[in-house]
Design a protein around this motif. Structure first.
Motif, PDB file in Angstrom:
ATOM      1  N   ALA A   1      -4.799  -2.701  20.749  1.00  0.00           N
ATOM      2  CA  ALA A   1      -6.382  -2.636  21.469  1.00  0.00           C
ATOM      3  C   ALA A   1      -6.082  -1.331  22.378  1.00  0.00           C
ATOM      4  CB  ALA A   1      -6.571  -3.987  21.817  1.00  0.00           C
ATOM      5  N   GLY A   2      -5.098  -0.894  22.482  1.00  0.00           N
ATOM      6  CA  GLY A   2      -5.219   0.092  23.724  1.00  0.00           C
ATOM      7  C   GLY A   2      -5.962   1.375  23.130  1.00  0.00           C
ATOM      8  N   LYS A   3      -6.568   2.482  24.044  1.00  0.00           N
ATOM      9  CA  LYS A   3      -7.383   3.295  23.803  1.00  0.00           C
ATOM     10  C   LYS A   3      -6.804   4.572  22.915  1.00  0.00           C
ATOM     11  CE  LYS A   3     -11.077   6.114  25.990  1.00  0.00           C
ATOM     12  NZ  LYS A   3     -12.116   5.815  24.826  1.00  0.00           N
ATOM     13  N   LEU A   4      -7.178   4.827  21.949  1.00  0.00           N
ATOM     14  CA  LEU A   4      -6.808   5.982  21.231  1.00  0.00           C
ATOM     15  C   LEU A   4      -7.128   7.482  21.712  1.00  0.00           C
ATOM     16  CD1 LEU A   4      -7.525   4.536  17.611  1.00  0.00           C
ATOM     17  CD2 LEU A   4      -5.196   4.847  18.642  1.00  0.00           C
ATOM     18  N   ARG A   5      -6.275   8.067  22.701  1.00  0.00           N
ATOM     19  CA  ARG A   5      -6.833   9.134  23.215  1.00  0.00           C
ATOM     20  C   ARG A   5      -6.847  10.365  22.204  1.00  0.00           C
ATOM     21  NH1 ARG A   5      -7.431   7.071  28.239  1.00  0.00           N
ATOM     22  NH2 ARG A   5      -6.253   5.486  28.840  1.00  0.00           N
ATOM     23  N   GLU A   6      -5.713  10.421  21.374  1.00  0.00           N
ATOM     24  CA  GLU A   6      -5.722  11.478  20.699  1.00  0.00           C
ATOM     25  C   GLU A   6      -6.143  11.319  19.186  1.00  0.00           C
ATOM     26  OE1 GLU A   6      -2.050  13.645  21.595  1.00  0.00           O
ATOM     27  OE2 GLU A   6      -3.309  13.440  23.435  1.00  0.00           O
ATOM     28  N   GLY A   7      -6.977  10.115  19.034  1.00  0.00           N
ATOM     29  CA  GLY A   7      -7.660  10.068  17.818  1.00  0.00           C
ATOM     30  C   GLY A   7      -7.071   9.036  16.786  1.00  0.00           C
ATOM     31  N   GLY A   8      -5.557   9.101  17.063  1.00  0.00           N
ATOM     32  CA  GLY A   8      -4.990   7.881  16.432  1.00  0.00           C
ATOM     33  C   GLY A   8      -4.330   8.482  15.147  1.00  0.00           C
ATOM     34  N   GLU A   9      -3.553   7.564  14.461  1.00  0.00           N
ATOM     35  CA  GLU A   9      -3.187   8.003  12.995  1.00  0.00           C
ATOM     36  C   GLU A   9      -3.655   6.791  12.066  1.00  0.00           C
ATOM     37  OE1 GLU A   9       1.182   8.101  12.695  1.00  0.00           O
ATOM     38  OE2 GLU A   9       1.242   9.930  13.881  1.00  0.00           O
ATOM     39  N   VAL A  10      -3.912   7.033  10.821  1.00  0.00           N
ATOM     40  CA  VAL A  10      -4.341   6.364   9.887  1.00  0.00           C
ATOM     41  C   VAL A  10      -3.050   5.578   9.295  1.00  0.00           C
ATOM     42  CG1 VAL A  10      -5.473   6.017   7.487  1.00  0.00           C
ATOM     43  CG2 VAL A  10      -6.355   7.561   9.000  1.00  0.00           C
ATOM     44  N   ASP A  11      -3.013   4.252   9.402  1.00  0.00           N
ATOM     45  CA  ASP A  11      -1.662   3.403   9.032  1.00  0.00           C
ATOM     46  C   ASP A  11      -1.998   2.861   7.781  1.00  0.00           C
ATOM     47  OD1 ASP A  11       0.813   2.324   9.393  1.00  0.00           O
ATOM     48  OD2 ASP A  11      -0.352   0.267   9.783  1.00  0.00           O
ATOM     49  N   HIS A  12      -1.410   2.606   6.818  1.00  0.00           N
ATOM     50  CA  HIS A  12      -1.013   1.785   5.849  1.00  0.00           C
ATOM     51  C   HIS A  12      -0.852   0.364   6.213  1.00  0.00           C
ATOM     52  CE1 HIS A  12      -0.755   5.284   3.332  1.00  0.00           C
ATOM     53  NE2 HIS A  12      -1.277   4.700   2.539  1.00  0.00           N
ATOM     54  N   PHE A  13      -2.107  -0.723   6.176  1.00  0.00           N
ATOM     55  CA  PHE A  13      -1.552  -2.046   7.040  1.00  0.00           C
ATOM     56  C   PHE A  13      -0.405  -2.564   5.859  1.00  0.00           C
ATOM     57  CE2 PHE A  13      -2.427  -6.513   7.233  1.00  0.00           C
ATOM     58  CZ  PHE A  13      -2.175  -6.578   8.484  1.00  0.00           C
ATOM     59  N   ILE A  14      -0.704  -2.550   4.434  1.00  0.00           N
ATOM     60  CA  ILE A  14       0.430  -2.827   3.923  1.00  0.00           C
ATOM     61  C   ILE A  14       1.067  -1.765   3.436  1.00  0.00           C
ATOM     62  CG2 ILE A  14       1.369  -3.843   1.509  1.00  0.00           C
ATOM     63  CD1 ILE A  14      -0.174  -5.964   3.290  1.00  0.00           C
ATOM     64  N   PRO A  15       2.403  -1.550   3.927  1.00  0.00           N
ATOM     65  CA  PRO A  15       3.238  -0.140   3.936  1.00  0.00           C
ATOM     66  C   PRO A  15       2.984   0.505   2.498  1.00  0.00           C
ATOM     67  CG  PRO A  15       4.203  -1.855   5.401  1.00  0.00           C
ATOM     68  CD  PRO A  15       3.189  -2.446   4.601  1.00  0.00           C
ATOM     69  N   TRP A  16       2.842   1.817   2.842  1.00  0.00           N
ATOM     70  CA  TRP A  16       3.029   2.530   1.428  1.00  0.00           C
ATOM     71  C   TRP A  16       4.395   2.453   0.641  1.00  0.00           C
ATOM     72  CZ3 TRP A  16       0.095   5.696  -1.561  1.00  0.00           C
ATOM     73  CH2 TRP A  16       0.724   6.577  -2.229  1.00  0.00           C
ATOM     74  N   SER A  17       5.477   2.192   1.600  1.00  0.00           N
ATOM     75  CA  SER A  17       6.747   2.168   0.790  1.00  0.00           C
ATOM     76  C   SER A  17       6.940   0.806  -0.045  1.00  0.00           C
ATOM     77  CB  SER A  17       8.061   2.081   1.617  1.00  0.00           C
ATOM     78  OG  SER A  17       7.723   1.115   2.712  1.00  0.00           O
ATOM     79  N   ARG A  18       6.009  -0.249   0.320  1.00  0.00           N
ATOM     80  CA  ARG A  18       6.087  -1.388  -0.461  1.00  0.00           C
ATOM     81  C   ARG A  18       5.220  -1.251  -1.572  1.00  0.00           C
ATOM     82  NH1 ARG A  18       8.067  -6.169   3.086  1.00  0.00           N
ATOM     83  NH2 ARG A  18       9.110  -5.039   4.682  1.00  0.00           N
ATOM     84  N   TYR A  19       4.040  -0.649  -1.534  1.00  0.00           N
ATOM     85  CA  TYR A  19       3.015  -0.796  -2.692  1.00  0.00           C
ATOM     86  C   TYR A  19       2.425   0.639  -2.573  1.00  0.00           C
ATOM     87  CZ  TYR A  19       0.221  -2.318  -6.423  1.00  0.00           C
ATOM     88  OH  TYR A  19      -0.416  -2.431  -7.688  1.00  0.00           O
ATOM     89  N   SER A  20       2.590   1.614  -3.274  1.00  0.00           N
ATOM     90  CA  SER A  20       2.125   2.978  -3.309  1.00  0.00           C
ATOM     91  C   SER A  20       0.957   3.058  -3.729  1.00  0.00           C
ATOM     92  CB  SER A  20       3.135   3.986  -3.862  1.00  0.00           C
ATOM     93  OG  SER A  20       3.635   3.498  -4.894  1.00  0.00           O
ATOM     94  N   LEU A  21      -0.028   2.277  -3.400  1.00  0.00           N
ATOM     95  CA  LEU A  21      -1.685   2.570  -4.011  1.00  0.00           C
ATOM     96  C   LEU A  21      -2.675   2.752  -2.738  1.00  0.00           C
ATOM     97  CD1 LEU A  21      -3.189   2.322  -6.394  1.00  0.00           C
ATOM     98  CD2 LEU A  21      -3.545   0.042  -5.912  1.00  0.00           C
ATOM     99  N   ASP A  22      -3.131   3.803  -2.869  1.00  0.00           N
ATOM    100  CA  ASP A  22      -4.334   4.027  -1.790  1.00  0.00           C
ATOM    101  C   ASP A  22      -5.746   3.404  -1.757  1.00  0.00           C
ATOM    102  OD1 ASP A  22      -2.701   5.298   0.435  1.00  0.00           O
ATOM    103  OD2 ASP A  22      -3.062   7.578  -0.471  1.00  0.00           O
ATOM    104  N   LEU A  23      -5.803   2.304  -1.447  1.00  0.00           N
ATOM    105  CA  LEU A  23      -7.168   1.539  -1.674  1.00  0.00           C
ATOM    106  C   LEU A  23      -7.545   1.550  -0.185  1.00  0.00           C
ATOM    107  CD1 LEU A  23      -6.696  -1.152  -4.172  1.00  0.00           C
ATOM    108  CD2 LEU A  23      -7.870   1.047  -4.354  1.00  0.00           C
ATOM    109  N   GLY A  24      -8.742   1.749   0.306  1.00  0.00           N
ATOM    110  CA  GLY A  24      -9.620   2.032   1.290  1.00  0.00           C
ATOM    111  C   GLY A  24      -9.379   0.809   2.328  1.00  0.00           C
ATOM    112  N   HIS A  25      -9.677  -0.378   1.766  1.00  0.00           N
ATOM    113  CA  HIS A  25      -9.411  -1.403   2.724  1.00  0.00           C
ATOM    114  C   HIS A  25      -8.064  -1.550   3.602  1.00  0.00           C
ATOM    115  CE1 HIS A  25     -12.983  -2.635   0.754  1.00  0.00           C
ATOM    116  NE2 HIS A  25     -13.415  -3.293   1.488  1.00  0.00           N
ATOM    117  N   ASN A  26      -7.175  -0.788   2.802  1.00  0.00           N
ATOM    118  CA  ASN A  26      -5.650  -1.010   3.303  1.00  0.00           C
ATOM    119  C   ASN A  26      -5.477  -0.255   4.664  1.00  0.00           C
ATOM    120  OD1 ASN A  26      -3.025  -1.965   3.434  1.00  0.00           O
ATOM    121  ND2 ASN A  26      -2.345  -0.385   2.316  1.00  0.00           N
ATOM    122  N   PHE A  27      -6.551   0.614   5.106  1.00  0.00           N
ATOM    123  CA  PHE A  27      -6.228   1.638   6.010  1.00  0.00           C
ATOM    124  C   PHE A  27      -6.642   1.022   7.636  1.00  0.00           C
ATOM    125  CE2 PHE A  27      -6.586   4.632   2.672  1.00  0.00           C
ATOM    126  CZ  PHE A  27      -5.185   4.859   2.761  1.00  0.00           C
TER     127      PHE A  27
END
Ligand SMILES: [Zn+2]
Length: 344
Positions: free
Chosen positions: A230-256
């Motif tokens: 919940a800290g401020k994202l000063r540099e815009g931040g990074e898109v993170d896979h909530f369920i890590p890509w290494s565990r399941y390599s499918l890019d679906l929107g709600h995971n971000f």
């Protein structure tokens, strides 16, 4: 929580998969794509109470196309890789032609001609790999599904979806390795391939290009704050896979989610602790419409049901393996059953 198949049932299942890969005849790569499609849909969908899992032929066709989608791009900008022992498999040419006019899957699915492609692929599945996959030499193993459609569905036998879920990482590695060596061995591919070091990345690597385009939308939605701390994202931040890509390599929107680079780095390939899972579930429910607008604008595929299905699978497996989950920078805890009520 779905019932875990016994150790001996899982072993028998893996032996069956290995017999298919080792003894089956492969004139095209279709059987590999079919196996991966069945494994992925077993994770994303929920089995019936008797342990069977009906998969609509159209849905199977859609996933089959998705698996080939990245592969039909010209390899190193030259030619499309051949996927059969004879000339190029006709369905590959059709998918390649579709991709040539429509760069992303999300756009392709919105076109009227997509339905025709789905029908063509469905017909191909029925005439080629579906009823041949379980044929090993002269022996028919028939352990995955009965060899006929039921109301236009392939029905996975009781416990098969559960075995795919329990052994997903193993099945995926077995199938991808076999697929890779099949493509490498085809004589027509030799001139295209040259040195083959990047072939695996090309066939199965990540399609990350669209990620940047959804980060602006997420920044707004999260009011400029990191999803995790919940800290401020000063540099815009990074898109993170909530369920890590290494565990399941499918890019679906709600995971971000959008997070600090430092939070993202510290989380690595771990699952997030249940407190984060609760916020993720809540966000996806409450902000569903806003999220859909973000994904549509970024032309990114999404399916909240499938994303929840993947999360449930990942947390189930993590609990069974007594995995550590990530709480905050420098803090991990062992996952207990607390998460279960969150994903019902
Ligand atoms: Zn943070």
């Amino acid at each position: 929580m779905s019932r875990l198949p016994s150790d001996s049932a899982q072993l028998e299942f893996l032996i069956g998969i290995q017999r298919i890969l080792g003894e089956g005849s492969f004139v095209a790569s279709y059987k590999y794509a079919l196996l991966l499609a069945l494994a992925e849909l077993s994770i994303e969908k929920t089995a019936l109470s008797d342990g069977t899992l009906p998969i609509e032929l159209d849905q199977l066709a859609d996933r089959f196309i998705a698996l080939y989608w990245r592969q039909v791009a010209p390899f190193r900008g030259k030619n499309v890789l051949v996927q059969s022992t004879g000339r190029q498999a006709s369905i590959i040419s059709k998918i390649a032609a579709f991709k040539a006019t429509t760069p992303t899957l999300a756009l392709a699915r919105g076109k009227r001609s997509w339905q025709r492609l789905i029908r063509d692929v469905g017909r191909l599945l029925v005439s080629m790999p579906l009823w041949k996959l379980q044929l090993v030499g002269r022996e028919r193993l028939e352990f995955l599904y009965d060899e006929h459609l039921v109301e236009m569905c392939v029905v996975l036998r009781p416990g098969v979806a559960a075995c795919f879920r329990a052994q997903f990482a193993v099945v995926q590695a077995l199938v991808q390795t076999a697929w890779l060596s099949f493509v490498q061995r085809l004589p027509l591919n030799r001139t295209i391939l040259g040195s083959m070091s990047d072939l695996s990345e090309f066939l199965f690597g990540a399609e990350r290009s669209g990620l940047r385009s959804i980060s602006d939308g997420l920044l707004d939605l999260q009011r400029g704050a990191c999803f995790y701390c919940a800290g401020k994202l000063r540099e815009g931040g990074e898109v993170d896979h909530f369920i890590p890509w290494s565990r399941y390599s499918l890019d679906l929107g709600h995971n971000f989610v959008l997070a600090h680079a430092s939070c993202n780095r510290d989380k690595r390939d771990m699952l997030a602790a249940p407190c984060h899972l609760a916020r993720w579930v809540n966000r996806n429910n409450v902000e569903d419409i806003a999220l859909q607008e973000i994904f549509d604008a970024a032309r990114f595929p999404f399916d909240s049901g499938a994303s929840f299905g993947v999360a449930k699978w990942a947390y189930e497996n993590a609990e069974k393996s007594r995995a550590l989950v990530w709480v905050s920078r420098g803090q991990d805890v062992r996952l207990t059953g607390d998460w279960r009520g969150l994903l019902v």
